[in-house]
Design an enzyme around this catalytic site. Structure first.
Site, PDB file in Angstrom:
ATOM      1  N   LEU A 103      -6.518  -1.797  -0.683  1.00 32.85           N
ATOM      2  CA  LEU A 103      -6.029  -3.061  -0.149  1.00 32.85           C
ATOM      3  C   LEU A 103      -5.127  -3.656  -1.221  1.00 32.85           C
ATOM      4  O   LEU A 103      -5.411  -3.546  -2.420  1.00 32.85           O
ATOM      5  CB  LEU A 103      -7.183  -4.017   0.149  1.00 32.85           C
ATOM      6  CG  LEU A 103      -8.096  -3.663   1.328  1.00 32.85           C
ATOM      7  CD1 LEU A 103      -9.245  -4.658   1.433  1.00 32.85           C
ATOM      8  CD2 LEU A 103      -7.322  -3.645   2.642  1.00 32.85           C
ATOM      9  N   ASP A 104      -4.030  -4.297  -0.821  1.00 32.31           N
ATOM     10  CA  ASP A 104      -3.143  -4.916  -1.789  1.00 32.31           C
ATOM     11  C   ASP A 104      -3.906  -5.923  -2.635  1.00 32.31           C
ATOM     12  O   ASP A 104      -4.945  -6.445  -2.223  1.00 32.31           O
ATOM     13  CB  ASP A 104      -1.992  -5.633  -1.071  1.00 32.31           C
ATOM     14  CG  ASP A 104      -1.112  -4.668  -0.285  1.00 32.31           C
ATOM     15  OD1 ASP A 104      -1.132  -3.466  -0.608  1.00 32.31           O
ATOM     16  OD2 ASP A 104      -0.426  -5.124   0.643  1.00 32.31           O
ATOM     17  N   LYS A 105      -3.347  -6.231  -3.785  1.00 34.89           N
ATOM     18  CA  LYS A 105      -4.005  -7.138  -4.730  1.00 34.89           C
ATOM     19  C   LYS A 105      -4.380  -8.461  -4.075  1.00 34.89           C
ATOM     20  O   LYS A 105      -5.468  -9.003  -4.304  1.00 34.89           O
ATOM     21  CB  LYS A 105      -3.092  -7.372  -5.938  1.00 34.89           C
ATOM     22  CG  LYS A 105      -3.682  -8.294  -6.994  1.00 34.89           C
ATOM     23  CD  LYS A 105      -2.711  -8.456  -8.162  1.00 34.89           C
ATOM     24  CE  LYS A 105      -3.234  -9.468  -9.169  1.00 34.89           C
ATOM     25  NZ  LYS A 105      -2.303  -9.653 -10.303  1.00 34.89           N
TER      26      LYS A 105
END
Length: 240
Positions: A103-105
């Site tokens: 998952l993106d930051k």
């Protein structure tokens, strides 16, 4: 019955040579007693083993559901930011863990952390059609044309085409919030899909993988072990 060094190697405590060195150093206990013999035979269903202070479980593989918070990266290590492995509670930590997918930051929600590479490959392969659902808050309204574009397959500016995706309103009265269903995991995919339609994602949260949903009891940043039924739910077919 299995050899102690074989058990520790299979559970990610190092190579056979490294594990044997660890055992001979006195860092391993069996039933509360220090054990320095790598060839000791034991049964993890009956014997309690610790290595460097960590309990060695009977199960070779572990599957953890995390409600990932924003601000941490989906990686095993990073020189700048905290990783999802860094924030795991101590009782879940063991060598060899990694996030299955990413998952993106700044994206929150359901993330599975495991040490089972075959499981991760199966779950992430587009050919297996394990769909992931995301809740997306946008800076503008979703139109019928955008819903249609998702269904046909978004094409990025570089020519890359996404597989058909489902886009629906989270609430019919609120056209700035949507639920997206995809079976791919391209880099920044959901954000780029909306961006190609002229919308910016303000907030993104993954809520399900297959038929496994993020537990409502799991607060942001907390974790729980997945059961066999949870694992099976991931591969139970498309969600509707």
């Amino acid at each position: 019955m299995e050899r102690l060094d074989k058990i520790l190697t299979e559970r990610g405590f190092g190579s056979r040579k490294e594990v044997q060195k660890l055992i001979r150093s006195g860092a391993v206990t069996v039933n509360g007693e220090t054990c320095k013999k790598p060839d000791t035979k034991l049964d993890l269903q009956k014997d309690d083993v610790t290595a460097s202070g960590r309990a060695v479980g009977a199960d070779k593989y572990i599957y953890i559901m995390m409600n990932k918070p924003a601000g941490v990266v989906s990686a095993t290590q990073d020189n700048r930011d905290k990783t999802v492995i860094d924030i795991l509670p101590a009782e879940y930590k063991r060598p060899g863990l990694f996030p299955a997918g990413r998952l993106d930051k700044d994206t929150e929600g359901l993330l599975i952390i495991t040490n089972d590479g075959d499981f991760a490959h199966k779950m992430l392969s587009p050919s297996k059609k394990v769909y992931k659902q995301y809740e997306a808050e946008l800076d503008g309204e979703i139109t019928d044309d955008i819903i249609r574009a998702f269904k046909e397959g978004i094409v990025f500016s570089d020519g890359a085409k996404c597989l058909p995706a489902e886009l629906r309103f989270a609430d019919e009265k609120d056209k700035n919030n949507a639920v997206v269903k995809i079976c791919e995991g391209k880099f920044h995919q959901v954000k780029k899909m909306f961006s190609s339609c002229g919308l910016r994602v303000v907030h993104l949260k993954r809520i399900s993988i297959g038929n496994l949903y993020l537990s409502s009891k799991l607060t942001i940043g907390s974790c729980k072990l997945l059961t066999k039924l949870d694992i099976e739910a991931i591969f139970m077919g498309n969600i509707h």
